[in-house]
Design an enzyme around this catalytic site. Structure first.
Site, PDB file in Angstrom:
ATOM      1  N   ASP A   1      37.942  42.940  34.067  1.00 27.81           N
ATOM      2  CA  ASP A   1      37.519  42.083  35.174  1.00 27.81           C
ATOM      3  C   ASP A   1      36.122  41.566  34.881  1.00 27.81           C
ATOM      4  OD1 ASP A   1      39.886  42.915  36.217  1.00 27.81           O
ATOM      5  OD2 ASP A   1      39.046  43.878  37.996  1.00 27.81           O
TER       6      ASP A   1
ATOM      7  N   ASP B   1      49.174  39.658  45.554  1.00 27.64           N
ATOM      8  CA  ASP B   1      48.201  40.659  45.972  1.00 27.64           C
ATOM      9  C   ASP B   1      48.432  40.925  47.443  1.00 27.64           C
ATOM     10  OD1 ASP B   1      47.133  40.378  43.399  1.00 27.64           O
ATOM     11  OD2 ASP B   1      45.774  38.794  44.063  1.00 27.64           O
TER      12      ASP B   1
END
Length: 243
Positions: free
Chosen positions: A8, A129
Site C-alpha cells: 500500500d 470493499d
C-alpha cells in the site's frame, strides 16, 4: 490458491492502514520496489498495489513508485485506488500494471464500468470493499446502500479478471478473514474471487484455500513477521494439491 502480498502506497512509502483509517497508519518501508523484490524472492507470483493517495484524490498519485515496482519485478502487478475514469485505467496499463482494480466508480456508474470491462477484457478487477456487507466507496470513507453480493451479481457476465472481496472490519487487522461472506460471494458468482483482509496466521491461509477462491491478499501479517510469505505460499500450494 495464489498468495498475493500487498504493498500500500502513501507518499511514496509502504504503509498499512488499520480498517481503512488514514489516521491509523503504520509505515513499513521507504522503498516499494525493494519491498516487491523481497516478496518475489520469497515466492510471490503476483503483487497487489494500492495507491492510497489516489483513492482519496480520485486520480493517480504514486505513479513513480508504481513504475519502479513494475520495472523491478518479473511478476504481474495489479493495482487499485482512485480508478474512476478511462484516463486513469490507461495510465496504469501504460505503466505496466496487468490488472486495474475498479471499486467506487463501478457502483457510481455501472454503464461506464461495463464499457471499460468490455474494452479491456481480462484486465479489470471489480474491487468489492464491504462494511457490514455493504459496499464502501471513496477510499472507504463512505458506505453505500448496495450490498457487495448484489453489486457482484450485476457484473458477473463481464469479462473481468477477478473480483477482490475485502471486509473492511478485518482489513489491517490480524483477526482472520470473513470466511462466511467470502464463501457466500463465491457461491453467488462465476467470476474468480480473491479474498482480502484479516489474514493473521498460517491457519487463515489454510481456511481460505479450502474455499473456491483463486487467491488471497496478505499485508500486515507479513510486515509484522507473523509468518513468512514462503511458508504461506507452500501451505497454499499443499492445500491446492489435495484431491
Amino acid at each position: 490458491m495464489q498468495v498475493i502480498p500487498a504493498i500500500d502506497l502513501r507518499g511514496g512509502l509502504c504503509v498499512r492502514l488499520r480498517q481503512g483509517d488514514y489516521d491509523r497508519e503504520t509505515v513499513f518501508g521507504d522503498d516499494p520496489a525493494a519491498m516487491a523484490g523481497r516478496w518475489v524472492s520469497e515466492g510471490a507470483t503476483r503483487i497487489h498495489l494500492v495507491d492510497l493517495d489516489g483513492a482519496k484524490a480520485g486520480k493517480p498519485v504514486n505513479v513513480d513508485a508504481v513504475r519502479a515496482v513494475v520495472q523491478s519485478v518479473p511478476v504481474p502487478c495489479q493495482l487499485g485506488g482512485g480508478v474512476r475514469d478511462e484516463k486513469t485505467i490507461e495510465t496504469w496499463l501504460e505503466a505496466g500494471i496487468e490488472r486495474v482494480i475498479v471499486g467506487t466508480q463501478a457502483l457510481r456508474d455501472p454503464s461506464w464500468f461495463r464499457s471499460m470491462a468490455e474494452k479491456h477484457p481480462g484486465r479489470l478487477v471489480l474491487g468489492l470493499d464491504a462494511r457490514d456487507g455493504m459496499v464502501a466507496t471513496d477510499g472507504w470513507l463512505e458506505t453505500s446502500n448496495v450490498s457487495a453480493a448484489e453489486l457482484a451479481g450485476r457484473f458477473d457476465d463481464l469479462p473481468l479478471a477477478a473480483i477482490i472481496y475485502t471486509d473492511i472490519a478485518r482489513d489491517g487487522t490480524l483477526e482472520g478473514p470473513n470466511l462466511d461472506a467470502t464463501a457466500a460471494l463465491c457461491r453467488r458468482v462465476k467470476t474468480s474471487v480473491i479474498a482480502s483482509g484479516g489474514v493473521g496466521e498460517l491457519a487463515d491461509v489454510d481456511r481460505l484455500a479450502a474455499l473456491p477462491v483463486v487467491g488471497c491478499i496478505v499485508g500486515r501479517a507479513l510486515y509484522e513477521g507473523k509468518f513468512s510469505l514462503a511458508d504461506a505460499v507452500e501451505r497454499a500450494g499443499r492445500a491446492s494439491a489435495r484431491p
